[in-house]
Design a protein around this motif. Sequence first.
Motif, PDB file in Angstrom:
ATOM      1  N   ALA A 217       0.844  -1.187   0.000  1.00 24.31           N
ATOM      2  CA  ALA A 217       0.000   0.000   0.000  1.00 24.31           C
ATOM      3  C   ALA A 217       0.883   1.242   0.000  1.00 24.31           C
ATOM      4  CB  ALA A 217      -0.908  -0.010   1.230  1.00 24.31           C
ATOM      5  N   PHE A 218       0.337   2.357  -0.458  1.00 26.33           N
ATOM      6  CA  PHE A 218       1.138   3.579  -0.525  1.00 26.33           C
ATOM      7  C   PHE A 218       1.716   3.953   0.840  1.00 26.33           C
ATOM      8  CE2 PHE A 218      -1.962   4.263  -4.071  1.00 26.33           C
ATOM      9  CZ  PHE A 218      -1.047   4.134  -5.103  1.00 26.33           C
ATOM     10  N   SER A 219       0.964   3.671   1.901  1.00 24.94           N
ATOM     11  CA  SER A 219       1.433   3.993   3.254  1.00 24.94           C
ATOM     12  C   SER A 219       2.659   3.184   3.648  1.00 24.94           C
ATOM     13  CB  SER A 219       0.309   3.756   4.267  1.00 24.94           C
ATOM     14  OG  SER A 219      -0.104   2.393   4.239  1.00 24.94           O
ATOM     15  N   GLU A 220       2.936   2.082   2.909  1.00 25.87           N
ATOM     16  CA  GLU A 220       4.073   1.221   3.231  1.00 25.87           C
ATOM     17  C   GLU A 220       5.278   1.483   2.335  1.00 25.87           C
ATOM     18  OE1 GLU A 220       2.372  -2.620   2.729  1.00 25.87           O
ATOM     19  OE2 GLU A 220       1.158  -2.519   4.558  1.00 25.87           O
ATOM     20  N   TRP A 221       5.167   2.435   1.422  1.00 26.71           N
ATOM     21  CA  TRP A 221       6.243   2.659   0.465  1.00 26.71           C
ATOM     22  C   TRP A 221       7.511   3.231   1.100  1.00 26.71           C
ATOM     23  CZ3 TRP A 221       4.728   4.386  -5.111  1.00 26.71           C
ATOM     24  CH2 TRP A 221       3.918   3.384  -5.689  1.00 26.71           C
ATOM     25  N   ALA A 222       7.392   3.699   2.326  1.00 31.03           N
ATOM     26  CA  ALA A 222       8.578   4.210   3.014  1.00 31.03           C
ATOM     27  C   ALA A 222       9.608   3.110   3.233  1.00 31.03           C
ATOM     28  CB  ALA A 222       8.183   4.837   4.350  1.00 31.03           C
ATOM     29  N   ARG A 223       9.158   1.849   3.192  1.00 28.05           N
ATOM     30  CA  ARG A 223      10.102   0.739   3.327  1.00 28.05           C
ATOM     31  C   ARG A 223      10.901   0.540   2.038  1.00 28.05           C
ATOM     32  NH1 ARG A 223       6.213  -3.987   5.558  1.00 28.05           N
ATOM     33  NH2 ARG A 223       5.269  -3.456   3.546  1.00 28.05           N
ATOM     34  N   THR A 224      10.337   0.963   0.910  1.00 32.82           N
ATOM     35  CA  THR A 224      11.043   0.857  -0.367  1.00 32.82           C
ATOM     36  C   THR A 224      11.868   2.104  -0.634  1.00 32.82           C
ATOM     37  OG1 THR A 224       9.310  -0.556  -1.277  1.00 32.82           O
ATOM     38  CG2 THR A 224      10.740   0.569  -2.865  1.00 32.82           C
ATOM     39  N   PHE A 225      11.245   3.259  -0.436  1.00 31.86           N
ATOM     40  CA  PHE A 225      11.931   4.545  -0.632  1.00 31.86           C
ATOM     41  C   PHE A 225      12.171   5.145   0.754  1.00 31.86           C
ATOM     42  CE2 PHE A 225       8.931   3.820  -4.140  1.00 31.86           C
ATOM     43  CZ  PHE A 225       9.818   3.728  -5.201  1.00 31.86           C
ATOM     44  N   THR A 226      13.347   4.909   1.289  1.00 31.10           N
ATOM     45  CA  THR A 226      13.609   5.193   2.700  1.00 31.10           C
ATOM     46  C   THR A 226      13.756   6.676   3.018  1.00 31.10           C
ATOM     47  OG1 THR A 226      15.955   4.770   2.265  1.00 31.10           O
ATOM     48  CG2 THR A 226      14.648   2.933   3.107  1.00 31.10           C
ATOM     49  N   ALA A 227      13.971   7.515   2.002  1.00 37.55           N
ATOM     50  CA  ALA A 227      14.030   8.962   2.240  1.00 37.55           C
ATOM     51  C   ALA A 227      12.596   9.502   2.235  1.00 37.55           C
ATOM     52  CB  ALA A 227      14.870   9.660   1.171  1.00 37.55           C
ATOM     53  N   PRO A 228      12.102  10.022   3.361  1.00 36.31           N
ATOM     54  CA  PRO A 228      10.688  10.410   3.462  1.00 36.31           C
ATOM     55  C   PRO A 228      10.221  11.400   2.392  1.00 36.31           C
ATOM     56  CG  PRO A 228      11.706  10.382   5.630  1.00 36.31           C
ATOM     57  CD  PRO A 228      12.810  10.211   4.647  1.00 36.31           C
ATOM     58  N   ARG A 229      10.998  12.443   2.141  1.00 43.55           N
ATOM     59  CA  ARG A 229      10.582  13.441   1.155  1.00 43.55           C
ATOM     60  C   ARG A 229      10.550  12.849  -0.255  1.00 43.55           C
ATOM     61  NH1 ARG A 229      13.519  19.206   2.791  1.00 43.55           N
ATOM     62  NH2 ARG A 229      12.461  19.470   4.812  1.00 43.55           N
ATOM     63  N   LEU A 230      11.533  12.037  -0.560  1.00 40.56           N
ATOM     64  CA  LEU A 230      11.576  11.401  -1.867  1.00 40.56           C
ATOM     65  C   LEU A 230      10.405  10.446  -2.030  1.00 40.56           C
ATOM     66  CD1 LEU A 230      13.104  11.016  -4.522  1.00 40.56           C
ATOM     67  CD2 LEU A 230      14.489   9.274  -3.403  1.00 40.56           C
ATOM     68  N   CYS A 231      10.094   9.702  -0.989  1.00 43.04           N
ATOM     69  CA  CYS A 231       8.968   8.781  -1.016  1.00 43.04           C
ATOM     70  C   CYS A 231       7.668   9.548  -1.269  1.00 43.04           C
ATOM     71  CB  CYS A 231       8.883   8.020   0.299  1.00 43.04           C
ATOM     72  SG  CYS A 231       7.498   6.865   0.387  1.00 43.04           S
ATOM     73  N   ALA A 232       7.491  10.651  -0.568  1.00 41.75           N
ATOM     74  CA  ALA A 232       6.271  11.453  -0.736  1.00 41.75           C
ATOM     75  C   ALA A 232       6.170  12.009  -2.150  1.00 41.75           C
ATOM     76  CB  ALA A 232       6.260  12.590   0.281  1.00 41.75           C
ATOM     77  N   ALA A 233       7.301  12.438  -2.707  1.00 43.83           N
ATOM     78  CA  ALA A 233       7.300  12.992  -4.064  1.00 43.83           C
ATOM     79  C   ALA A 233       6.953  11.919  -5.095  1.00 43.83           C
ATOM     80  CB  ALA A 233       8.657  13.606  -4.376  1.00 43.83           C
ATOM     81  N   ILE A 234       7.468  10.703  -4.894  1.00 42.52           N
ATOM     82  CA  ILE A 234       7.187   9.607  -5.827  1.00 42.52           C
ATOM     83  C   ILE A 234       5.718   9.217  -5.766  1.00 42.52           C
ATOM     84  CG2 ILE A 234       7.597   7.143  -6.224  1.00 42.52           C
ATOM     85  CD1 ILE A 234      10.541   7.662  -5.559  1.00 42.52           C
ATOM     86  N   VAL A 235       5.184   9.092  -4.553  1.00 43.10           N
ATOM     87  CA  VAL A 235       3.762   8.770  -4.395  1.00 43.10           C
ATOM     88  C   VAL A 235       2.906   9.845  -5.058  1.00 43.10           C
ATOM     89  CG1 VAL A 235       1.878   8.480  -2.750  1.00 43.10           C
ATOM     90  CG2 VAL A 235       4.089   7.389  -2.315  1.00 43.10           C
ATOM     91  N   ASP A 236       3.295  11.092  -4.874  1.00 40.51           N
ATOM     92  CA  ASP A 236       2.540  12.197  -5.461  1.00 40.51           C
ATOM     93  C   ASP A 236       2.507  12.096  -6.986  1.00 40.51           C
ATOM     94  OD1 ASP A 236       1.264  14.946  -5.252  1.00 40.51           O
ATOM     95  OD2 ASP A 236       3.014  15.412  -6.488  1.00 40.51           O
ATOM     96  N   ARG A 237       3.632  11.806  -7.597  1.00 40.63           N
ATOM     97  CA  ARG A 237       3.696  11.727  -9.058  1.00 40.63           C
ATOM     98  C   ARG A 237       2.932  10.534  -9.617  1.00 40.63           C
ATOM     99  NH1 ARG A 237       7.327  15.174  -7.851  1.00 40.63           N
ATOM    100  NH2 ARG A 237       8.426  16.509  -9.364  1.00 40.63           N
TER     101      ARG A 237
END
Length: 266
Positions: A217-237
């Motif tokens: 789930a998108f809420s779990e993507w922090a485990r794949t993209f460990t940098a929080p800001r980068l993870c948020a930007a990827i989810v946003d795009r």
Amino acid sequence: MTRTTARGRDQLTEEAADAAIEQACRILRLPTIRDRFGDQAAAAARQQATYKSFLSELLFIECEDREVRRKARLVKQAGFPRTKRVEDFDFTANPNVTPALVHTLAKGAWIRAGQPVCLIGDSGTGKSHLLIGLGTAAAEAGFKVRYVTAAALVNELVEAADDKHLSKTIARYGRVDLLCLDELGYLELDRRGAELLFQVFTEREERSSIAIASNSAFSEWARTFTAPRLCAAIVDRLTFDASIIETGTESFRLRTTKRRRVNRAS
């Protein structure tokens, strides 16, 4: 000196005509006409068809066969690992997936609009089937499609960066109409890999479509993209103006396997 009969001259003329037609078809790249003009000519003679009717039929079968070859070529160029089609998806086995939405997506309007599609669910719930099926439908509709797993794409980007041709690789992925990215979230990416992947997303943002399949789930993507800001930007795009299909958590592939075992045992 042997005299050539009228029948011999006619036969020679036919052979010369066949050779001329075959040569012209090779030059003009008309393989279907080259292979079938003889049969079509014989059929036209039996049916007493007009010259225009005979010619139109030849041109029609060439165009029809060329379209079949074009579709096959685009599907092959996409690099799908196996054959999967939307119409073969078992919607009754996974009621989480709405058939109307999938069939609408198969028409490709979202690709022309540059919108993303996200397929989220556990293993065995049909994500990859739908991803490949939608990609195949897009390729057959004339779109340039590329399928790749997230791990393979990151590895390719890292090698390209090391070899000093990263911009060319990103541009190449930017030129396809639809990028099908499978298995996103299966492996944790280091910061460099995540940043390189983000560059591909940015290259395509709001211009060319991305379809992703992820078991997280998108809420779990922090485990794949460990940098929080980068993870948020990827989810946003990947989620902006996206069609999101949640395939659920129950593996119907596993359920089917268990059912077959029970049937064999009974």
